[in-house]
Design an enzyme around this catalytic site. Sequence first.
Site, short mmCIF file in Angstrom:
data_model
loop_
_atom_site.label_atom_id
_atom_site.label_comp_id
_atom_site.label_asym_id
_atom_site.label_seq_id
_atom_site.Cartn_x
_atom_site.Cartn_y
_atom_site.Cartn_z
N GLU A 1 3.92 2.33 -7.84
CA GLU A 1 3.26 3.08 -8.92
C GLU A 1 4.02 4.37 -9.22
O GLU A 1 4.07 4.84 -10.35
CB GLU A 1 1.79 3.35 -8.55
CG GLU A 1 0.96 2.08 -8.66
CD GLU A 1 -0.24 2.00 -7.73
OE1 GLU A 1 -0.66 3.03 -7.19
OE2 GLU A 1 -0.75 0.88 -7.56
N TRP B 1 -5.14 5.36 -0.40
CA TRP B 1 -6.34 5.61 -1.23
C TRP B 1 -5.99 5.87 -2.69
O TRP B 1 -6.88 5.98 -3.53
CB TRP B 1 -7.13 6.80 -0.67
CG TRP B 1 -7.74 6.57 0.67
CD1 TRP B 1 -7.62 5.45 1.47
CD2 TRP B 1 -8.59 7.48 1.40
NE1 TRP B 1 -8.33 5.62 2.62
CE2 TRP B 1 -8.94 6.85 2.61
CE3 TRP B 1 -9.07 8.77 1.14
CZ2 TRP B 1 -9.75 7.47 3.56
CZ3 TRP B 1 -9.88 9.38 2.08
CH2 TRP B 1 -10.21 8.74 3.28
N HIS C 1 6.33 4.39 -3.56
CA HIS C 1 5.35 3.36 -3.93
C HIS C 1 5.66 2.87 -5.35
O HIS C 1 6.11 3.65 -6.19
CB HIS C 1 3.94 3.95 -3.87
CG HIS C 1 2.86 2.92 -4.02
ND1 HIS C 1 2.49 2.42 -5.25
CD2 HIS C 1 2.11 2.26 -3.10
CE1 HIS C 1 1.54 1.51 -5.07
NE2 HIS C 1 1.29 1.39 -3.78
N GLU D 1 6.03 -4.61 -0.81
CA GLU D 1 4.90 -4.74 -1.72
C GLU D 1 5.37 -5.37 -3.03
O GLU D 1 5.87 -4.65 -3.91
CB GLU D 1 4.29 -3.38 -2.01
CG GLU D 1 3.81 -2.65 -0.77
CD GLU D 1 2.75 -1.62 -1.13
OE1 GLU D 1 1.62 -1.78 -0.67
OE2 GLU D 1 3.06 -0.70 -1.89
N GLY E 1 -4.42 -1.02 -0.44
CA GLY E 1 -4.96 -0.16 -1.49
C GLY E 1 -6.46 -0.34 -1.61
O GLY E 1 -7.24 0.24 -0.85
N GLY E 2 -6.88 -1.18 -2.56
CA GLY E 2 -8.30 -1.35 -2.87
C GLY E 2 -9.20 -1.55 -1.65
O GLY E 2 -10.26 -0.92 -1.55
C1 PEP Z 1 -0.99 -0.47 -2.50
O1 PEP Z 1 -1.43 0.40 -3.22
O2 PEP Z 1 -0.05 -0.22 -1.77
C2 PEP Z 1 -1.62 -1.79 -2.53
C3 PEP Z 1 -1.09 -2.75 -1.83
O3 PEP Z 1 -2.77 -1.93 -3.31
P1 PEP Z 1 -3.79 -3.17 -3.27
O4 PEP Z 1 -4.09 -3.47 -1.83
O5 PEP Z 1 -4.98 -2.68 -4.02
O6 PEP Z 1 -3.11 -4.32 -3.94
#
Ligand code: PEP
Length: 255
Positions: free
Chosen positions: A97, A10, A95, A167, A234-235
């Site tokens: 980020e 989230w 992650h 990712e 994520g989204g």
């Molecule tokens: C994430 O935050 O791990 C991610 C994959 O984000 P999104 O699905 O928004 O690309």
Amino acid sequence: MRKYIIAGNWKMNKTGAEAIQLVNALVPKVASLKKVDVVICPPFTALSQASEAIKNSNIGLGAQNMYWEDSGAFTGEVSAAMLLNAGCQYVIIGHSERRQFFGETNQTVNKKTQKALAAGLLPIVCVGETLQERQSGVTEKVINVQVVEGLAGINSEEMKKVIIAYEPVWAIGTGVTATPEQAEAVHAFIRGLIEKLYSKNIAAGLRIQYGGSMKAENTEELLNQPDIDGGLIGGASLKADSFLGIIEIANKLSA
Ligand code: PEP
């Protein structure tokens, strides 16, 4: 057979009340979907409320980060014991980020992963290359270093509890998804690496999630790849309908 694991990250979204609302929409719908592990990862401040709301459901709870020390003068940080106390079974570590905005390195990822395992949490360890790294042809080299350094010192028994999320940074939150072939190539590379570092058995049991703009529309083609064992979302995890769409496809493909 590896069970798919669909986890919702989230990020910095949702208050406690909003978390309860989303969980209440998920719980009855997920109740019959037993062939897939479903996890939600709310922000720290909503963990306790989310934990209460998923009680007696088949949804697991994860945090988005933790610190490796037990307690003390570490302003703003949260320990593994605190996460367990808040009801978590999982924790996302490293992650992109956090690597990009909060200075996380493979070394901090390693300390956190070791601590999470020692404390009894299941770590979801994130790896992934940037667009520039992909375009320079060093994707495997980058992933290799992230995996080797991030998992340094983790023994075979512990490794059975680790989940890896691949990712690609260029696909996170951008709406650009890796093609199933691009994702599969890196997942297979990671599994091969774990086989070399540990054993065939451990590699065969390892769950590797894909993350990066995953949504119901691209879930089937991604999960149909032999080495993709779920998603870190994520989204699309922020709304019940879009998250459920992904979970339902994963459940159907497991039938
Ligand atoms: C994430 O935050 O791990 C991610 C994959 O984000 P999104 O699905 O928004 O690309």
